[in-house]
Structures are given as C-alpha cells and as structure tokens.
Motif scaffolding. Sequence first.
Motif, mmCIF file in Angstrom:
data_model
loop_
_atom_site.group_PDB
_atom_site.id
_atom_site.type_symbol
_atom_site.label_atom_id
_atom_site.label_comp_id
_atom_site.label_asym_id
_atom_site.label_seq_id
_atom_site.Cartn_x
_atom_site.Cartn_y
_atom_site.Cartn_z
ATOM 1 N N LYS A 340 45.526 7.162 -0.419
ATOM 2 C CA LYS A 340 44.918 8.463 -0.736
ATOM 3 C C LYS A 340 43.456 8.281 -1.081
ATOM 4 O O LYS A 340 42.621 9.119 -0.758
ATOM 5 N N GLY A 341 43.130 7.164 -1.736
ATOM 6 C CA GLY A 341 41.780 6.884 -2.188
ATOM 7 C C GLY A 341 41.709 6.869 -3.700
ATOM 8 O O GLY A 341 42.614 7.338 -4.393
ATOM 9 N N HIS A 342 40.601 6.347 -4.223
ATOM 10 C CA HIS A 342 40.459 6.165 -5.672
ATOM 11 C C HIS A 342 39.062 6.566 -6.132
ATOM 12 O O HIS A 342 38.247 5.727 -6.500
ATOM 13 N N PRO A 343 38.749 7.889 -6.133
ATOM 14 C CA PRO A 343 37.519 8.344 -6.791
ATOM 15 C C PRO A 343 37.774 8.291 -8.302
ATOM 16 O O PRO A 343 38.564 9.079 -8.823
ATOM 17 N N LEU A 344 37.155 7.359 -8.986
ATOM 18 C CA LEU A 344 37.607 6.941 -10.315
ATOM 19 C C LEU A 344 37.889 8.102 -11.257
ATOM 20 O O LEU A 344 38.936 8.159 -11.901
ATOM 21 N N GLY A 345 36.955 9.038 -11.384
ATOM 22 C CA GLY A 345 37.138 10.121 -12.328
ATOM 23 C C GLY A 345 38.205 11.111 -11.926
ATOM 24 O O GLY A 345 38.733 11.849 -12.763
ATOM 25 N N ALA A 346 38.543 11.151 -10.655
ATOM 26 C CA ALA A 346 39.503 12.131 -10.147
ATOM 27 C C ALA A 346 40.922 11.611 -10.092
ATOM 28 O O ALA A 346 41.876 12.402 -10.068
ATOM 29 N N THR A 347 41.104 10.320 -10.069
ATOM 30 C CA THR A 347 42.410 9.739 -9.776
ATOM 31 C C THR A 347 43.516 10.229 -10.706
ATOM 32 O O THR A 347 44.585 10.640 -10.259
ATOM 33 N N GLY A 348 43.281 10.173 -12.009
ATOM 34 C CA GLY A 348 44.332 10.565 -12.948
ATOM 35 C C GLY A 348 44.763 12.003 -12.784
ATOM 36 O O GLY A 348 45.949 12.336 -12.952
ATOM 37 N N LEU A 349 43.836 12.876 -12.450
ATOM 38 C CA LEU A 349 44.175 14.286 -12.275
ATOM 39 C C LEU A 349 44.782 14.554 -10.904
ATOM 40 O O LEU A 349 45.596 15.461 -10.747
ATOM 41 N N ALA A 350 44.446 13.746 -9.905
ATOM 42 C CA ALA A 350 45.126 13.839 -8.612
ATOM 43 C C ALA A 350 46.576 13.398 -8.748
ATOM 44 O O ALA A 350 47.478 13.983 -8.126
ATOM 45 N N GLN A 351 46.826 12.374 -9.552
ATOM 46 C CA GLN A 351 48.202 11.964 -9.831
ATOM 47 C C GLN A 351 48.968 13.104 -10.492
ATOM 48 O O GLN A 351 50.122 13.387 -10.154
ATOM 49 N N CYS A 352 48.328 13.756 -11.455
ATOM 50 C CA CYS A 352 48.918 14.899 -12.135
ATOM 51 C C CYS A 352 49.283 15.987 -11.125
ATOM 52 O O CYS A 352 50.407 16.532 -11.146
ATOM 53 N N ALA A 353 48.365 16.314 -10.233
ATOM 54 C CA ALA A 353 48.617 17.359 -9.247
ATOM 55 C C ALA A 353 49.825 17.015 -8.379
ATOM 56 O O ALA A 353 50.703 17.860 -8.145
ATOM 57 N N GLU A 354 49.887 15.786 -7.902
ATOM 58 C CA GLU A 354 51.002 15.378 -7.052
ATOM 59 C C GLU A 354 52.333 15.542 -7.769
ATOM 60 O O GLU A 354 53.315 16.051 -7.197
ATOM 61 N N LEU A 355 52.393 15.128 -9.019
ATOM 62 C CA LEU A 355 53.663 15.188 -9.746
ATOM 63 C C LEU A 355 54.049 16.617 -10.101
ATOM 64 O O LEU A 355 55.242 16.954 -10.114
ATOM 65 N N VAL A 356 53.076 17.459 -10.382
ATOM 66 C CA VAL A 356 53.384 18.876 -10.610
ATOM 67 C C VAL A 356 53.962 19.485 -9.340
ATOM 68 O O VAL A 356 54.966 20.216 -9.380
ATOM 69 N N TRP A 357 53.363 19.192 -8.193
ATOM 70 C CA TRP A 357 53.888 19.702 -6.929
ATOM 71 C C TRP A 357 55.309 19.179 -6.689
ATOM 72 O O TRP A 357 56.169 19.913 -6.203
ATOM 73 N N GLN A 358 55.544 17.913 -7.025
ATOM 74 C CA GLN A 358 56.890 17.354 -6.849
ATOM 75 C C GLN A 358 57.901 18.096 -7.717
ATOM 76 O O GLN A 358 58.987 18.466 -7.244
ATOM 77 N N LEU A 359 57.566 18.348 -8.965
ATOM 78 C CA LEU A 359 58.498 19.012 -9.867
ATOM 79 C C LEU A 359 58.720 20.476 -9.494
ATOM 80 O O LEU A 359 59.796 21.035 -9.723
ATOM 81 N N ARG A 360 57.723 21.101 -8.924
ATOM 82 C CA ARG A 360 57.871 22.491 -8.459
ATOM 83 C C ARG A 360 58.613 22.586 -7.127
ATOM 84 O O ARG A 360 59.000 23.672 -6.705
ATOM 85 N N GLY A 361 58.772 21.465 -6.440
ATOM 86 C CA GLY A 361 59.355 21.488 -5.103
ATOM 87 C C GLY A 361 58.374 21.916 -4.043
ATOM 88 O O GLY A 361 58.767 22.454 -2.996
ATOM 89 N N GLU A 362 57.073 21.665 -4.280
ATOM 90 C CA GLU A 362 56.019 22.121 -3.375
ATOM 91 C C GLU A 362 55.318 20.981 -2.635
ATOM 92 O O GLU A 362 54.207 21.145 -2.147
ATOM 93 N N ALA A 363 55.966 19.823 -2.537
ATOM 94 C CA ALA A 363 55.311 18.650 -1.947
ATOM 95 C C ALA A 363 55.570 18.500 -0.457
ATOM 96 O O ALA A 363 55.247 17.458 0.124
ATOM 97 N N ASP A 364 56.178 19.498 0.176
ATOM 98 C CA ASP A 364 56.368 19.519 1.622
ATOM 99 C C ASP A 364 57.111 18.260 2.076
ATOM 100 O O ASP A 364 58.134 17.908 1.490
#
Length: 394
Positions: A340-364
């Motif tokens: 996915k890539g590692h823009p240092l300041g964004a990584t932790g929040l991108a991880q958060c977004a992915e897991l929220v989508w997973q828990l909502r059932g929105e990860a396609d």
Amino acid sequence: MRDRVVVAGVGMVPFATPSRSDSYDVLAEGAVKAALADAGIVLASVQQAYAGYVYGDSTSGQNALYRVGMTGAPVLNVNNNCSTGSSALFLARQVVASGAADCVLAFGFEQMQRGALRTQWDDRPSAFGRFDEVITKVQGEAEGVPFAPRYFGGAGAAYCEKYGMDPTVFARISVKSRRHAAHNPYAVFTDPLTVDEVLASPRIFGPLTRLQCCPPTCGAAAAVIVSEDFARANGLRADVTIAAQAMTTDTPSSFDGDLMHLVGYDMTRSAARQVYEAAGVDPRDIHVVELHDCFTVNELLSYEALGLTLEGTAEKFIADGDNTYGGRVVTNPSGGLLSKGHPLGATGLAQCAELVWQLRGEADKRQVEGVNLALQHNIGLGGAAVVTLYEKTG
C-alpha cells in the motif's frame, strides 16, 4: 473516563510515489473531507484536531487543515516517526475518553522524497544515537547502508540464527502482501510477485532484498473520533468503537544488544498485552490485523510480539497460511506498508481506516468475513509503539 470512544468516520486518498503525488496540503484536504463526509459532520463540529507528519515545517498541520476551513479550533502537530499517525489517533482518543472534548479529528499526511529514509539534522545529537551504538557494536561498520534496513535486516538475521529459519521465508510475506493489495484501490503496488522475484531483487542488507522493503510514498488519511453521547445526539453511526489502546516507548531492553529488541519487539509486546488485558480479549479472538510491515522482517516479528503465534513459530504460521484469507488471522488485508505504501504520518490512520471498513463490512474484495474485533499495530523507532483494538458494537 469513558470506556469506549466511537470512530464515526474515516477517509484516505490513494497513496502515490513521490514523482506522482500532489503536495501534502492537497493530500490532507482530500483525506479530511472524506472522513468528515463519512462521519456526516462539518469541520465546525470538530473541537480539536491532531495533525501527524514527520517531514515538514512546524504548523504544516494548520496549513493543510485551512484548505478545508478555518474554525479557530486548536490544531496540534504530532511527530513520532513511523508511528506518527497512530500517535495522533492516541491523543484524539484520549481527549474524547477524558471528557475534555466530544468530537476530535486525527489526520496524518506525508510528502516524501525519493530514496531511503535519512536523518535530517547533522549539527545536533541524533535520536538514533543509541541505536547506532548498538548496531555498530553487533555488526561493525556498514558504510553506505541506510539505517532502517540495517536495523531490520540485522533483526531478521538474528531471528534466523535464533530459531534456525531459512531467511527465504521472509520473501513469502511480500508475495502475500501483493496478493492482498491487488484488491485495494488505495495501494501503490498491486502487481503480483513470486518468491523467486522477491529474492532476485537487489539485496539491501542481511536477508532483505528491495522487494522486502516498503517504498517511500506520499498520502494522507484521517479519522473522526467522537463520544457515544455526541454520536447519539447528532445521529452519527456508532458501530465501531475503540475498545482499548496502549502506547509504549523504549525500555533498557531495546538497547541490550538483541537486534529484535532494537526494532521494537518489546515495545510491541508490552503494548499488545496492555490492550488484551484492558479489553479482556485473547489474541486468538482476533481475525484481522493491520500491523507495521515496514520490512518483511518486522511483519514476521510482529506475529509473535502481538501474540498471534507463539515465539519461534512464525515460519510454521506462514507455511500453514495462517496469516492470510482462509487461515487463522488475515494480516494486512490492505496490502500493508510493503504494497500500500508508507507515508509516515499517514500510515497509522490508513490502518485505522482499513479496519473500520473491515468491521463495517465495507472492504469489498478485501473483506474478512465475520469480524467483530480488529487489531492495529504501528511502531516508530526512537521509539513509540501504538496498539489499538477496535470493536464492532452495532
């Protein structure tokens, strides 16, 4: 203190290589607007904002957020190396949990330059001085090798020696990463790889080849963190909460000469144990994880530090397919930092977004079925480790 806080909205922009990226303020604007829209609120509802980035002048967070609006709410800038995004999230969760605010924005961004990470200041003591003393004592001098692959490559060699593992096992993680990223529209690298291709790429240090190292990338991600009362009063969805979170820093063991400890193993293990204890959760209950795979070595080490498998068993964990779909726990369904890539300041929040989508059932096509708990792990040498447990409550 509130036991749980709600992740009301998340957003990110597609990550890109430095040559193809917009400037950091444009990236951040896109991510923040996406998170606000996902939450169903406007910027004026945000009482505080935490902006995470590593490479940039002070108050870059304000400059980025002003593209969305100027409300007068406080903006605090956060820098904790590679764990910067999750450090901003940690602060946002704390302020909401304490009752000091009801609606807080955490966002992270990075406009990176091409090439390996390097220190920026040579006229003052380095934050990596202790690390360099240890690595030089263990390995001797290694002229021309960037510091990060030297640390993690050394840790990988130490693991192989300790447990008798063939270092080619690490390459299988890159293959898995690309397979997951193929279904992620936000990922930079989505073409499939073979083990032979990974091993044939240029050797960087120790067991690490180029295709086992995360690339420098640019991007942004954001999350809106609110209290349950705020969500209820404003008609926001409250089906994903932060059940527990812990942040740790180095202890003397980081510098005891064990290179696995040097790259954050003990920080991760301590933070994970705190989270499991606080939430009353066993790691065997977790079936989706976004973990810090800056190098294949660190993904493997993190399997064990997070308690996903017992110490010394990561090779079997990988061989049995327990780190992917159809196995015990899907690690980095997003493709992780490696793909996915590692823009240092964004990584932790991108991880958060992915897991929220997973828990909502929105990860396609990346969706992990039947998940109610999701674990996030983000580290930054120097050092800080943040482990966050999300729970589906609706």
